[in-house]
Design a protein around this motif. Structure first.
Motif, PDB file in Angstrom:
ATOM      1  N   PHE A  58      51.126  -3.472  -3.935  1.00  0.00           N
ATOM      2  CA  PHE A  58      50.205  -4.172  -4.834  1.00  0.00           C
ATOM      3  C   PHE A  58      50.265  -3.484  -6.190  1.00  0.00           C
ATOM      4  N   GLN A  59      50.557  -4.249  -7.228  1.00  0.00           N
ATOM      5  CA  GLN A  59      50.653  -3.710  -8.578  1.00  0.00           C
ATOM      6  C   GLN A  59      49.530  -4.291  -9.421  1.00  0.00           C
ATOM      7  N   PHE A  60      48.734  -3.388 -10.052  1.00  0.00           N
ATOM      8  CA  PHE A  60      47.585  -3.859 -10.813  1.00  0.00           C
ATOM      9  C   PHE A  60      47.713  -3.480 -12.283  1.00  0.00           C
ATOM     10  N   GLU A  61      47.042  -4.280 -13.115  1.00  0.00           N
ATOM     11  CA  GLU A  61      47.094  -4.106 -14.562  1.00  0.00           C
ATOM     12  C   GLU A  61      46.089  -3.039 -15.013  1.00  0.00           C
ATOM     13  N   ASN A  62      46.072  -2.785 -16.331  1.00  0.00           N
ATOM     14  CA  ASN A  62      45.090  -1.867 -16.899  1.00  0.00           C
ATOM     15  C   ASN A  62      43.679  -2.350 -16.562  1.00  0.00           C
ATOM     16  N   SER A  63      42.903  -1.480 -15.971  1.00  0.00           N
ATOM     17  CA  SER A  63      41.553  -1.847 -15.532  1.00  0.00           C
ATOM     18  C   SER A  63      40.567  -0.758 -15.924  1.00  0.00           C
ATOM     19  N   SER A  64      39.309  -1.090 -15.834  1.00  0.00           N
ATOM     20  CA  SER A  64      38.250  -0.122 -16.137  1.00  0.00           C
ATOM     21  C   SER A  64      37.080  -0.346 -15.194  1.00  0.00           C
ATOM     22  N   SER A  65      36.289   0.686 -15.020  1.00  0.00           N
ATOM     23  CA  SER A  65      35.100   0.631 -14.178  1.00  0.00           C
ATOM     24  C   SER A  65      33.863   0.743 -15.061  1.00  0.00           C
ATOM     25  N   SER A  66      32.861  -0.073 -14.773  1.00  0.00           N
ATOM     26  CA  SER A  66      31.626  -0.084 -15.558  1.00  0.00           C
ATOM     27  C   SER A  66      30.456   0.374 -14.695  1.00  0.00           C
ATOM     28  N   VAL A  67      29.518   1.060 -15.324  1.00  0.00           N
ATOM     29  CA  VAL A  67      28.272   1.456 -14.664  1.00  0.00           C
ATOM     30  C   VAL A  67      27.132   0.709 -15.337  1.00  0.00           C
ATOM     31  N   LEU A  68      26.295   0.069 -14.526  1.00  0.00           N
ATOM     32  CA  LEU A  68      25.193  -0.735 -15.047  1.00  0.00           C
ATOM     33  C   LEU A  68      23.858  -0.200 -14.554  1.00  0.00           C
ATOM     34  N   CYS A  69      22.856  -0.357 -15.394  1.00  0.00           N
ATOM     35  CA  CYS A  69      21.479  -0.029 -15.036  1.00  0.00           C
ATOM     36  C   CYS A  69      20.599  -1.178 -15.504  1.00  0.00           C
ATOM     37  N   GLU A  70      19.876  -1.757 -14.587  1.00  0.00           N
ATOM     38  CA  GLU A  70      19.033  -2.912 -14.891  1.00  0.00           C
ATOM     39  C   GLU A  70      19.857  -4.063 -15.488  1.00  0.00           C
ATOM     40  N   GLY A  71      21.129  -4.171 -15.044  1.00  0.00           N
ATOM     41  CA  GLY A  71      21.998  -5.242 -15.521  1.00  0.00           C
ATOM     42  C   GLY A  71      22.640  -4.982 -16.858  1.00  0.00           C
ATOM     43  N   VAL A  72      22.412  -3.821 -17.451  1.00  0.00           N
ATOM     44  CA  VAL A  72      22.968  -3.472 -18.755  1.00  0.00           C
ATOM     45  C   VAL A  72      24.054  -2.413 -18.557  1.00  0.00           C
ATOM     46  N   VAL A  73      25.205  -2.623 -19.210  1.00  0.00           N
ATOM     47  CA  VAL A  73      26.304  -1.655 -19.122  1.00  0.00           C
ATOM     48  C   VAL A  73      25.920  -0.386 -19.872  1.00  0.00           C
ATOM     49  N   VAL A  74      25.945   0.738 -19.161  1.00  0.00           N
ATOM     50  CA  VAL A  74      25.556   2.016 -19.770  1.00  0.00           C
ATOM     51  C   VAL A  74      26.703   3.026 -19.768  1.00  0.00           C
ATOM     52  N   GLY A  75      27.837   2.653 -19.184  1.00  0.00           N
ATOM     53  CA  GLY A  75      28.973   3.573 -19.169  1.00  0.00           C
ATOM     54  C   GLY A  75      30.235   2.885 -18.685  1.00  0.00           C
TER      55      GLY A  75
END
Length: 209
Positions: free
Chosen positions: A104-121
């Motif tokens: 399986f080959q995947f593209e550039n990706s990122s992980s997000s952290v949310l608090c109360e539905g708002v992206v904080v990191g």
């Protein structure tokens, strides 16, 4: 004397012509042979169909799975004065499991952290590949900081008072698998919830969907 030595002529040989039934006897066996051939051909078709079905089940492209396997707090500051806010760094590990019999080959990706539905990191996972029937581990460091819009949330102050903070980690890894020269697009999705204990500065529990 001549009567005693009389020569009796031999009877001419008789030739019997085969009847139509006798001449057709070998041909009568042909329907049985053709019946066996048809049976073998049908059995071969059934066998090939079964093999094709098994290969389709085993080799059919599947969607890889991604989840957060570990998370630890490296840095944390929080408070309610003058408004609820926090600043922290999480060291986490993301595992990408590929259950396919091809890579399986995947593209550039990122992980997000949310608090109360708002992206904080956010943290970059990069691009790469996961071997057939393998699991790849990606270590990330996520810097998390509350925003102005999040500071206005009423639940945030209550979370601080209770000593617990709920976070969500989300990632989408778009990629593909190649089967017999055919490219199939697949996307691994990570959606995990974390409960942060502010008092002990540690992750109390973690659950991935």
């Amino acid at each position: 004397m001549s009567d005693g030595n009389q020569i009796v002529p031999l009877a001419p040989a008789k030739f019997y012509q085969r009847s139509n039934e006798e001449s057709r006897q070998p041909k009568a066996l042909r329907p049985k042979r053709s019946g066996k051939c048809f049976f073998y051909f049908l059995a071969l078709i059934v066998l090939l169909s079964a093999i094709t079905l098994v290969l389709a089940i085993i080799v059919a492209p599947r969607t890889p799975h991604a989840k957060l396997t570990s998370a630890a707090v490296e840095y944390l500051i929080y408070g309610n004065d003058p408004i609820p806010s926090f600043n922290m760094t999480l060291a986490a590990a993301v595992s990408i499991k590929n259950s396919n019999f091809v890579r399986f080959q995947f593209e550039n990706s990122s992980s997000s952290v949310l608090c109360e539905g708002v992206v904080v990191g956010e943290a970059k996972l990069g691009s790469g590949r996961v071997g057939a029937r393998k699991t790849r581990r990606v270590n990330i460091a996520v810097k998390i900081r509350s925003s102005d819009s999040l500071s206005e949330a009423k639940n945030l102050s209550g979370d601080f008072n209770s000593g617990k903070l709920k976070l969500n980690s989300y990632a989408k890894l778009k990629g593909n698998v190649r089967l017999f020269g055919i490219v199939k697009n697949r996307t691994a999705v990570m959606n995990c919830g974390l409960n942060l204990n502010l008092t002990s500065r540690s992750i109390q529990d973690m659950e991935c969907i």
